[in-house]
Motif scaffolding. Structure first.
Motif, PDB file in Angstrom:
ATOM      1  N   PRO A  13       0.842  -1.205   0.000  1.00  0.00           N
ATOM      2  CA  PRO A  13       0.000   0.000   0.000  1.00  0.00           C
ATOM      3  C   PRO A  13       0.871   1.247   0.000  1.00  0.00           C
ATOM      4  N   THR A  14       0.411   2.282  -0.675  1.00  0.00           N
ATOM      5  CA  THR A  14       1.187   3.521  -0.772  1.00  0.00           C
ATOM      6  C   THR A  14       1.147   4.331   0.522  1.00  0.00           C
ATOM      7  N   GLY A  15       0.051   4.208   1.272  1.00  0.00           N
ATOM      8  CA  GLY A  15      -0.086   5.006   2.484  1.00  0.00           C
ATOM      9  C   GLY A  15      -0.463   6.452   2.205  1.00  0.00           C
ATOM     10  N   LYS A  16      -0.662   6.784   0.930  1.00  0.00           N
ATOM     11  CA  LYS A  16      -1.018   8.150   0.559  1.00  0.00           C
ATOM     12  C   LYS A  16      -2.528   8.281   0.368  1.00  0.00           C
ATOM     13  N   ALA A  17      -3.058   9.387   0.846  1.00  0.00           N
ATOM     14  CA  ALA A  17      -4.494   9.628   0.720  1.00  0.00           C
ATOM     15  C   ALA A  17      -4.810  10.168  -0.669  1.00  0.00           C
ATOM     16  N   SER A  18      -5.747   9.535  -1.344  1.00  0.00           N
ATOM     17  CA  SER A  18      -6.172  10.009  -2.659  1.00  0.00           C
ATOM     18  C   SER A  18      -7.331  10.988  -2.501  1.00  0.00           C
ATOM     19  N   TRP A  19      -7.628  11.710  -3.557  1.00  0.00           N
ATOM     20  CA  TRP A  19      -8.752  12.633  -3.516  1.00  0.00           C
ATOM     21  C   TRP A  19     -10.045  11.835  -3.364  1.00  0.00           C
ATOM     22  N   GLY A  75      -2.295  10.826  -3.783  1.00  0.00           N
ATOM     23  CA  GLY A  75      -2.258   9.409  -4.109  1.00  0.00           C
ATOM     24  C   GLY A  75      -3.246   9.080  -5.216  1.00  0.00           C
ATOM     25  N   GLN A  76      -2.869   8.215  -6.107  1.00  0.00           N
ATOM     26  CA  GLN A  76      -3.741   7.831  -7.216  1.00  0.00           C
ATOM     27  C   GLN A  76      -4.878   6.955  -6.708  1.00  0.00           C
ATOM     28  N   ARG A  77      -6.129   7.330  -7.063  1.00  0.00           N
ATOM     29  CA  ARG A  77      -7.255   6.491  -6.683  1.00  0.00           C
ATOM     30  C   ARG A  77      -7.199   5.202  -7.502  1.00  0.00           C
ATOM     31  N   ILE A  78      -7.002   4.087  -6.825  1.00  0.00           N
ATOM     32  CA  ILE A  78      -6.910   2.804  -7.514  1.00  0.00           C
ATOM     33  C   ILE A  78      -8.206   2.048  -7.283  1.00  0.00           C
ATOM     34  N   TYR A  79      -8.939   1.865  -8.347  1.00  0.00           N
ATOM     35  CA  TYR A  79     -10.235   1.207  -8.257  1.00  0.00           C
ATOM     36  C   TYR A  79     -10.378   0.249  -9.418  1.00  0.00           C
ATOM     37  N   ILE A  80     -10.663  -0.996  -9.117  1.00  0.00           N
ATOM     38  CA  ILE A  80     -10.850  -2.000 -10.152  1.00  0.00           C
ATOM     39  C   ILE A  80     -12.335  -2.325 -10.230  1.00  0.00           C
TER      40      ILE A  80
END
Length: 276
Positions: A8-14, A235-240
């Protein structure tokens, strides 16, 4: 098959944010005002069934752009996809959809019209499934935005129904597809003008009180301050999204084929099998 993993990046995405409120409480105003924030570049404002987007352009600092569409599901979906596809430079773009209550009303009205054409008094379960799939397409398209996504919705006080019968109890309910609360990362509601309440938010920036909390200065609440409190790090929103397996579709039977031909003869279905 080789197992693929990542840390996990640990960064908050928008986040995706829901602004739900009673009439004239300030949800559209709040969404419009955020376009003045220096956290973002452009703001694409998609208005559905409302009529305030032009007026709120007079807000000091507001610099959003109204996305034009024809009011149809296909037009709305295409408009969202086009807005999300605009290249991002240093700062992300914001997407506003005002309102998803009107969007869900459109999808419901379509199925009600189809039911009437079929001689039915109520919408069938398979029709609700069609409406929900269309709703999912809109949400999935919005999720692809690299910046914040802001939904507005109506928030109504309704009678609690228990065992199929109305009670004397009341509850506040978002007027939209029932799973919307699970789709978004934050829910902000208004039951009175200028009194926002943070019902819930996904964040590790601070401890969220159980049951939600009111902002310290509710009369001057704005999304710029709220987003800054979340320590967004880009952080990039990662959604599959879910993908249906075409092999999972049941094979057509002779009865299915005859039923479709009969429906076509009555003008209820388009020859490809889709509903008008």
């Amino acid at each position: 098959m080789t197992l693929k993993t990542r840390k996990p990046t640990g960064k908050a995405s928008w986040p995706l944010v829901l602004l739900a409120g009673r009439e004239k409480c300030g949800k559209s105003f709040t969404a419009s005002k955020f376009s003045a924030s220096d956290l973002i570049d452009r703001t694409f404002y998609l208005e559905i069934g409302e009529g305030t987007a032009d007026q709120y352009g007079a807000i000091k600092g507001a610099r959003y752009e109204i996305v034009e569409h024809d009011g149809s599901f296909a037009g709305i979906l295409q408009a969202i996809e086009d807005a999300v596809a605009v290249p991002v430079d240093e700062k992300p773009h914001a997407l506003v959809i005002d309102s998803v209550s009107e969007l869900w009303g459109l999808l419901s009205d379509e199925q009600e019209s189809i039911a009437r054409k079929r001689g039915k008094d109520t919408i069938t379960m398979d029709q609700w499934n069609v409406a929900k799939k269309r709703w999912r397409q809109i949400i999935d398209a919005a999720r692809k935005n690299r910046g914040p996504v802001i939904f507005t919705a109506r928030y109504n006080e309704v009678t609690v129904i228990r065992n199929g019968k109305p009670t004397t109890e009341k509850e506040w309910k978002v007027d939209a597809e029932k799973n919307l609360a699970y789709e978004v990362d934050a829910i902000i509601t208004w039951t009175k003008p200028r009194e926002p309440f943070i019902n819930g938010v996904r964040t590790v920036a601070f401890d969220v009180p159980q049951g939600g909390f009111a902002p310290k200065d509710p009369a001057n609440f704005d999304l710029d301050k709220f987003f800054r409190s979340l320590n967004i790090e880009g952080g990039q929103r990662i959604y599959i999204p879910r993908k249906e397996d075409p092999n999972a579709l049941p094979e057509r039977t002779a009865d299915d084929t005859m039923a479709q031909l009969d429906a076509q003869a009555q003008g209820q279905l388009i020859p490809g099998g889709g509903e008008r």
